[in-house]
Design a protein around this motif. Structure first.
Motif, PDB file in Angstrom:
ATOM      1  N   LYS A 150      13.196   0.592 -60.279  1.00  0.00           N
ATOM      2  CA  LYS A 150      12.901   0.653 -58.795  1.00  0.00           C
ATOM      3  C   LYS A 150      12.610   1.917 -58.047  1.00  0.00           C
ATOM      4  O   LYS A 150      11.711   2.335 -57.687  1.00  0.00           O
ATOM      5  CB  LYS A 150      13.435  -0.393 -58.019  1.00  0.00           C
ATOM      6  N   SER A 151      13.839   2.742 -58.488  1.00  0.00           N
ATOM      7  CA  SER A 151      13.884   4.103 -57.994  1.00  0.00           C
ATOM      8  C   SER A 151      12.552   5.048 -58.574  1.00  0.00           C
ATOM      9  O   SER A 151      11.965   5.723 -57.861  1.00  0.00           O
ATOM     10  CB  SER A 151      15.181   4.725 -58.144  1.00  0.00           C
ATOM     11  N   GLN A 154       9.408   4.075 -57.183  1.00  0.00           N
ATOM     12  CA  GLN A 154       9.364   4.687 -56.016  1.00  0.00           C
ATOM     13  C   GLN A 154       8.912   6.050 -56.035  1.00  0.00           C
ATOM     14  O   GLN A 154       7.995   6.250 -55.300  1.00  0.00           O
ATOM     15  CB  GLN A 154      10.585   4.297 -54.982  1.00  0.00           C
ATOM     16  N   SER A 155       9.772   6.773 -56.876  1.00  0.00           N
ATOM     17  CA  SER A 155       9.191   8.150 -56.942  1.00  0.00           C
ATOM     18  C   SER A 155       7.997   8.349 -57.547  1.00  0.00           C
ATOM     19  O   SER A 155       7.213   9.312 -57.082  1.00  0.00           O
ATOM     20  CB  SER A 155      10.421   8.643 -58.139  1.00  0.00           C
ATOM     21  N   VAL A 157       5.233   6.536 -57.049  1.00  0.00           N
ATOM     22  CA  VAL A 157       4.454   6.055 -56.030  1.00  0.00           C
ATOM     23  C   VAL A 157       4.325   7.352 -55.126  1.00  0.00           C
ATOM     24  O   VAL A 157       3.296   7.613 -54.452  1.00  0.00           O
ATOM     25  CB  VAL A 157       4.885   4.795 -55.271  1.00  0.00           C
ATOM     26  N   ASP A 158       5.617   7.667 -54.798  1.00  0.00           N
ATOM     27  CA  ASP A 158       5.709   8.992 -53.997  1.00  0.00           C
ATOM     28  C   ASP A 158       4.594   9.979 -54.592  1.00  0.00           C
ATOM     29  O   ASP A 158       3.904  10.951 -53.778  1.00  0.00           O
ATOM     30  CB  ASP A 158       6.921   9.576 -53.508  1.00  0.00           C
ATOM     31  N   ASP A 161       1.062   9.366 -54.263  1.00  0.00           N
ATOM     32  CA  ASP A 161       0.615   9.486 -52.787  1.00  0.00           C
ATOM     33  C   ASP A 161       0.276  11.039 -52.957  1.00  0.00           C
ATOM     34  O   ASP A 161      -0.705  11.568 -52.157  1.00  0.00           O
ATOM     35  CB  ASP A 161       1.439   8.943 -51.893  1.00  0.00           C
TER      36      ASP A 161
END
Length: 252
Positions: A150-151, A154-155, A157-158, A161
């Protein structure tokens, strides 16, 4: 002698001693000898009646199986026999004996199972505990891996972006450059077209003036030649020449 044989011998000895103690203190499991000596005939009749089929059918469904005269007499005897104080005392003794002996038998079975099944049970429990612990460890590992994934997601995804923002800025910059280049190219094209048009107009005007002069000269020459041919006097030639020159000056 092995430990198993010693245990079994001790187990059997204890069982026999306790069973004999029950028989001596609470009497035999059946009717006592003293009671049978006094009421043997009545007790035999009691057993004979309770084992008869007609009595069993009546006992199970008294409303559906009406008793005969013989059965009614037998039922009356049973009621009278079971109401005797000595029979009740004997029945209570037998009931107490059965309960205590059942408890004793159960306790001896538990002792036997505990002795022989203790080690397998312990091993079984240890295996179950180890399996549960392994399951918990796997669950903890799975949770940690899921948390790490998950981490990482999320990384990612960041970072995605940021990459998208950078690409969007790059696209905007390229579009702006293309717009600027297009505007500049369009401006240069219009300016060049205007210059070319102006030059073309000037060239066409100069060519028109030259052609006009040529036509005027040719027209004047033709007119002069006609006048000279028609009027060949010298005065007229001089006048025609002057007119020709003046006409050229006026038209030019």
């Amino acid at each position: 002698m092995s430990s198993v044989k010693k245990f079994l011998l001790g187990y059997v000895a204890i069982y026999m001693i306790v069973a004999m103690g029950f028989n001596l203190t609470l009497g035999p499991p059946g009717m006592s000898k003293e009671y049978l000596e006094e009421y043997k005939s009545d007790h035999d009749r009691y057993l004979e009646i309770t084992k008869r089929d007609d009595y069993k059918r009546w006992k199970e469904r008294p409303k559906l199986n009406l008793p005969s005269e013989r059965l009614e007499a037998s039922i009356a005897f049973l009621e009278e026999y079971e109401s005797r104080p000595k029979f009740k005392a004997e029945k209570t003794r037998r009931h107490r004996y059965d309960i205590l002996f059942d408890v004793f038998n159960m306790a001896m079975v538990v002792v036997l199972i505990t002795h022989f099944a203790r080690k397998p049970l312990i091993n079984l429990l240890d295996g179950m505990i180890a399996q549960v612990k392994e399951t918990l460890d796997k669950a903890k590992t799975a949770r940690d891996e899921a948390r790490q994934r998950k981490s990482e997601a999320q990384s990612n995804v960041d970072q995605l972006d940021q990459v998208l923002a950078a690409q969007e800025a790059e696209v905007e910059k390229r579009i702006e450059d293309m717009r600027r280049e297009s505007a500049l190219s369009t401006g240069l094209s219009i300016s060049a077209l205007n210059n070319e048009t102006a030059d073309r107009k000037l060239n066409e005007a100069a060519m028109a003036r030259r052609e006009l002069k040529q036509e005027l000269v040719e027209s004047a020459m033709a007119s002069l030649i006609r006048d000279v041919q028609e009027n060949p006097s010298s005065d007229q030639e001089a006048e025609l020449i002057n007119r020709f020159v003046n006409g050229l000056e006026d038209r030019s």
